[in-house]
Design an enzyme around this catalytic site. Structure first.
Site: not given
Ligand code: NOJ
Length: 571
Positions: A23, A25, A27, A31, A100, A201, A258, A331-332
């Site tokens: 971050d 700023n 908040d 960013d 992405d 994605d 993906e 991140h998943d």
């Molecule tokens: C895969 C992404 O990596 C995930 O974070 C997202 O929730 C789903 N696709 C839907 O876009």
């Protein structure tokens, strides 16, 4: 046959989840200007390509994976000027930027959907997937991947729309050529801005089986699994070949898809060297091993024999035919050291380094997720309130609210596999919130930032960070690591992951102990050559190949807890 050399085969990719990176700023939300401040850190680590999770305008139902304008920047992240400055600074530092691309669905706040829902005759109606009710209910029994049904009834026109993710993420209708044209134009617009490619994605989901049959109900889900009908659908390769012809082939891009539901056979079609579709795919086979009665919601340990089988099959089946991507984290998924290694104070660093050796000495493009290079861990909390993810909250409501699991059971599962484990703020230093933000972070920082942080690790040459840096430098200078073939050894060992790489007659041996116990290594007669230890997470580089000579086999006699070692044949 010699492999064709390309920049994306020789690059190391670092994924930034912008909300949680830096971050600037106050908040509490990461960013673009925060990222600009950290580019030297990435360059120093040895990163070639940054993959930026979505930064487009979005109401954030799914943290930016629900886009309401593909050509605008989310206000919380900054402005288009900030983006342009970021891109140019990345290029000045000799790195590249991959964006992405989320085109299976948009946000329901995207103007296309706002138009589409206005009426059956609206010109944008066919941009989305609308169906008549069947027997007064939804057109089929498909589950949303975020729980509940995948169809939402729209009162004004009396029809259902499909949303494989949240109801604020309606699926686009790729059967419509006008929609496809708009997407290609948008991609080319980013291309003209100078970006270096796209991570795509859920790209395997663009083409749906036209009959929309019911799916099987499994893993305790009352709704049906539509995945066999919405992944690898009948027109997917036609669409991707068209995308390639219309856009991808016009830029010097890196493209990675993906691959939900993608196995090696499918990957050869999506990313085959002769396919003219994508450069490589992400597959999830190694992430989805050992499911429990509630599918991904479990706390099962990883099974090493299965893990080896999957990763090795991808190496050998793609050899010479398609390119692999190598990843443990994004991140998943939860933090790799908590899932495949051991995040106790005694073994966290050793096992984080071991995992790096195990995966990144394979063939393919390495992907590192922010904080992985520090050995960041899962959050481990008793409180649902520490999590923000729509998926976690939905499954908790369904399972605990519905009386199927207790709070304690569900939290054990969430702590093991929940997505927010990887979304806690990046741990830069030991100041408040790990130096991520001066404000109140949008998601709680993992309190272990006091011990685990970049500032401390950059100063210490035994750190996970320092080890990653060394490993990446070694990869960069080695054709053998980049292009050599792969052979698994000891497939039946439940504790050791050993493999060999070979390039132009020269061999390399990679040996990893996945347990907290010393393990004897007993293969003999295989190693006829002499070599040097070139990388070891116990810090003994330069040692001789045969630490405990065993006749001509010359292998190390044993590996210590979570030891990882790489030997290169002398020539
Ligand atoms: C895969 C992404 O990596 C995930 O974070 C997202 O929730 C789903 N696709 C839907 O876009």
């Amino acid at each position: 046959m010699k492999e064709e050399r390309t920049w994306w085969k020789e690059s190391v990719v670092y994924q930034i989840y912008p909300r949680s990176f830096q971050d600037s700023n106050g908040d509490g939300i990461g960013d673009l200007n925060g990222i600009r401040r950290r580019l030297d850190y990435l360059k120093d680590l040895g990163v070639d390509v940054i993959w930026l999770s979505p930064v487009y305008q979005s109401p954030n139902d799914d943290n930016g994976y629900d886009i309401s304008d593909y050509q605008a920047i989310m206000e919380e992240f900054g402005t288009m000027e900030d983006f342009d400055a970021l891109l140019s600074e990345i290029h000045q530092k000799g790195m590249k930027l991959v964006m992405d691309l989320v085109v299976n669905h948009t946000s329901d706040e995207h103007p296309w959907f706002q138009e589409s829902r206005l009426g059956r005759e609206n010109p944008y109606r066919d941009y989305y997937i609308w169906k008549e009710p069947v027997n007064g209910g939804p057109p089929n029994n498909w589950a949303s991947r975020f729980r509940g049904p995948a169809w939402e009834y729209d009162d004004s026109t009396g029809m259902y729309y499909l949303h494989i993710y949240s109801k604020k993420q309606p699926d686009l209708n790729w059967e419509n050529p006008k929609l496809r044209r708009e997407i290609y134009d948008m991609m080319a617009w980013w291309g003209r801005k100078g970006i270096d490619g796209f991570r795509m994605d859920v790209i395997s989901m663009l083409s749906k089986a036209p009959a929309y049959p019911d799916g099987e109900c499994k893993d305790g889900n009352p709704y049906g699994d539509g995945q066999p009908y919405y992944t690898n659908g009948p027109r997917i390769h036609e669409f991707l070949k068209e995308m390639n012809r219309e856009v991808l082939s016009k830029f010097d891009w890196m493209t990675v898809g993906e691959g939900v539901g993608v196995g090696t056979k499918e990957a050869l079609e999506y990313a085959g060297f002769q396919s003219h579709e994508l450069n490589m795919m992400f597959h999830f086979e190694h992430m989805e091993l050992n499911p429990g009665p509630y599918g991904k919601w479990n706390n099962n340990p990883a099974d090493l024999i299965q893990l080896k089988e999957v990763l090795s099959r991808w190496q050998t089946e793609l050899e010479g035919r398609a390119w692999n991507s190598l990843f443990w984290e994004n991140h998943d998924y939860p933090r790799a050291v908590s899932r495949f290694g051991n995040d106790s104070p005694q073994y966290r660093e050793l096992s984080a380094k071991m995992l790096a050796v195990c995966l990144y000495m394979m063939k393919g493009t390495p992907y590192i997720y922010q904080g992985q290079e520090l050995g960041m861990t899962n959050l481990h909390t008793d409180s649902l309130e520490d999590f923000r993810d729509i998926e976690i909250h939905n499954v908790y409501r369904e399972m605990v609210g519905g009386g199927r699991l207790s709070h304690e059971e569900m939290m054990t599962y969430i702590n093991h596999t929940g997505r927010d484990n990887a979304r806690t703020p990046m741990q830069w230093d030991d100041s408040a919130n790990g130096g991520f933000s001066d404000g109140d972070p949008w998601i709680k920082a993992n309190p272990n930032y006091r011990e685990i942080n970049a500032a401390e690790q950059m100063e210490r040459d035994t750190s996970v960070y320092a080890f990653y840096k060394k490993l990446l430098a070694m990869r960069r200078s080695s054709e053998l690591i980049q292009y050599g073939t792969y052979r698994l050894l000891l497939p039946e060992s439940p504790s050791l992951f050993l493999y060999e790489r070979e390039w132009e007659g020269r061999h390399m041996l990679v040996a990893c102990n996945f347990t907290a116990e010393e393990q004897k290594v007993t293969i003999s007669g295989i190693w006829k050559y002499k070599g040097k230890l070139v990388l070891d997470n116990y810090g003994e580089i330069g040692q001789d190949w045969d630490r405990e000579p065993e006749g001509p086999a010359s292998l190390p006699g044993s590996l210590r807890p979570y030891e990882a070692a790489v030997w290169l044949e002398d020539q």
